[in-house]
Design a protein around this motif. Structure first.
Motif, mmCIF file in Angstrom:
data_model
loop_
_atom_site.group_PDB
_atom_site.id
_atom_site.type_symbol
_atom_site.label_atom_id
_atom_site.label_comp_id
_atom_site.label_asym_id
_atom_site.label_seq_id
_atom_site.Cartn_x
_atom_site.Cartn_y
_atom_site.Cartn_z
ATOM 1 N N GLU A 16 26.163 0.368 41.211
ATOM 2 C CA GLU A 16 26.151 1.849 39.962
ATOM 3 C C GLU A 16 27.170 2.802 40.659
ATOM 4 O OE1 GLU A 16 24.238 3.245 37.268
ATOM 5 O OE2 GLU A 16 23.260 1.097 37.675
ATOM 6 N N VAL A 17 27.932 3.246 39.827
ATOM 7 C CA VAL A 17 28.988 4.774 39.573
ATOM 8 C C VAL A 17 28.887 5.762 38.853
ATOM 9 C CG1 VAL A 17 30.229 2.871 40.172
ATOM 10 C CG2 VAL A 17 30.388 3.430 38.397
ATOM 11 N N ASN A 18 29.123 7.044 39.036
ATOM 12 C CA ASN A 18 29.272 8.321 38.528
ATOM 13 C C ASN A 18 30.434 8.149 37.676
ATOM 14 O OD1 ASN A 18 26.879 8.870 40.112
ATOM 15 N ND2 ASN A 18 28.010 9.157 41.576
ATOM 16 N N SER A 19 31.926 7.518 38.207
ATOM 17 C CA SER A 19 33.283 8.058 37.216
ATOM 18 C C SER A 19 33.829 6.991 37.529
ATOM 19 C CB SER A 19 33.946 9.300 38.063
ATOM 20 O OG SER A 19 33.692 9.432 38.804
ATOM 21 N N VAL A 20 34.816 6.420 36.231
ATOM 22 C CA VAL A 20 35.526 5.046 37.291
ATOM 23 C C VAL A 20 36.655 6.372 36.274
ATOM 24 C CG1 VAL A 20 36.399 3.206 36.249
ATOM 25 C CG2 VAL A 20 33.998 3.219 37.005
ATOM 26 N N SER A 21 38.367 5.723 36.553
ATOM 27 C CA SER A 21 39.528 6.430 36.403
ATOM 28 C C SER A 21 40.158 4.829 36.342
ATOM 29 C CB SER A 21 40.019 7.139 37.481
ATOM 30 O OG SER A 21 39.966 8.761 36.696
ATOM 31 N N LEU A 22 40.862 4.558 35.012
ATOM 32 C CA LEU A 22 41.730 3.108 35.181
ATOM 33 C C LEU A 22 42.840 3.309 34.756
ATOM 34 C CD1 LEU A 22 38.313 2.623 32.730
ATOM 35 C CD2 LEU A 22 38.891 0.944 34.841
ATOM 36 N N PRO A 23 43.970 2.460 34.860
ATOM 37 C CA PRO A 23 45.658 2.315 34.637
ATOM 38 C C PRO A 23 45.377 1.953 33.298
ATOM 39 C CG PRO A 23 45.384 1.056 35.728
ATOM 40 C CD PRO A 23 43.237 1.808 35.948
ATOM 41 N N GLY A 24 45.359 3.052 32.078
ATOM 42 C CA GLY A 24 45.273 2.096 30.600
ATOM 43 C C GLY A 24 46.784 2.032 30.419
ATOM 44 N N SER A 44 48.728 -2.603 35.130
ATOM 45 C CA SER A 44 49.306 -2.446 36.651
ATOM 46 C C SER A 44 49.121 -1.453 37.173
ATOM 47 C CB SER A 44 50.791 -2.779 37.409
ATOM 48 O OG SER A 44 50.454 -3.243 38.873
ATOM 49 N N GLY A 45 48.419 -1.075 38.365
ATOM 50 C CA GLY A 45 47.889 0.741 38.847
ATOM 51 C C GLY A 45 46.585 0.499 39.917
ATOM 52 N N GLU A 46 45.925 1.760 40.337
ATOM 53 C CA GLU A 46 45.172 2.030 40.906
ATOM 54 C C GLU A 46 43.870 2.045 39.958
ATOM 55 O OE1 GLU A 46 44.258 3.943 44.987
ATOM 56 O OE2 GLU A 46 44.776 5.180 43.294
ATOM 57 N N LEU A 47 42.334 1.133 40.108
ATOM 58 C CA LEU A 47 41.267 1.805 39.442
ATOM 59 C C LEU A 47 40.778 2.331 40.574
ATOM 60 C CD1 LEU A 47 39.487 -0.834 37.749
ATOM 61 C CD2 LEU A 47 38.131 1.092 39.120
ATOM 62 N N ARG A 48 39.507 3.205 40.200
ATOM 63 C CA ARG A 48 39.104 4.302 41.092
ATOM 64 C C ARG A 48 37.653 4.595 40.691
ATOM 65 N NH1 ARG A 48 42.376 9.092 42.004
ATOM 66 N NH2 ARG A 48 42.995 9.035 39.403
ATOM 67 N N PHE A 49 36.640 4.722 41.487
ATOM 68 C CA PHE A 49 35.939 5.363 40.845
ATOM 69 C C PHE A 49 34.883 5.529 42.172
ATOM 70 C CE2 PHE A 49 35.312 0.727 42.971
ATOM 71 C CZ PHE A 49 34.092 0.553 43.318
ATOM 72 N N GLU A 50 33.722 6.240 42.018
ATOM 73 C CA GLU A 50 33.227 7.182 42.436
ATOM 74 C C GLU A 50 31.586 6.824 42.953
ATOM 75 O OE1 GLU A 50 32.010 10.002 45.466
ATOM 76 O OE2 GLU A 50 33.631 10.076 44.102
#
Length: 89
Positions: A16-24, A44-50
């Motif tokens: 379970e996560v609250n938010s996700v940042s994706l390299p589109g 290619s890049g960094e996928l970040r999530f809370e």
């Protein structure tokens, strides 16, 4: 929402996560709870999530509290019914 990150070799994360940042392909975008369904190609890049809970660091996951990041080489993301599946390289 439920996030699942899968590579051809293994599953990197499921939880379970609250938010996700994706390299589109057109830039970084963020997905929050109750986001409309979406399918997107990733570069290619960094996928970040809370994360909603504590996550342990692994060979692939860098963790700082509940903030988690993982480097990907590209892939596809699909969000539907509060479940985000990332097929990553």
């Amino acid at each position: 929402m439920l996030l699942e990150i899968i590579t051809p070799e293994k599953s990197l994360f499921k939880g379970e996560v609250n938010s996700v940042s994706l390299p589109g392909l057109d830039g970084v975008f963020q997905v929050l709870n109750h986001h409309a369904p979406i399918i997107s190609s990733l570069k290619s890049g960094e996928l970040r999530f809370e994360a909603a809970n504590t996550v342990e660091a692994t060979e692939f996951l860098q963790v700082s509290g509940t903030a988690v990041s993982v480097q990907i080489k590209g892939g596809v993301a699909e969000l539907n019914n509060q479940k985000l599946i990332v097929l990553a390289e």
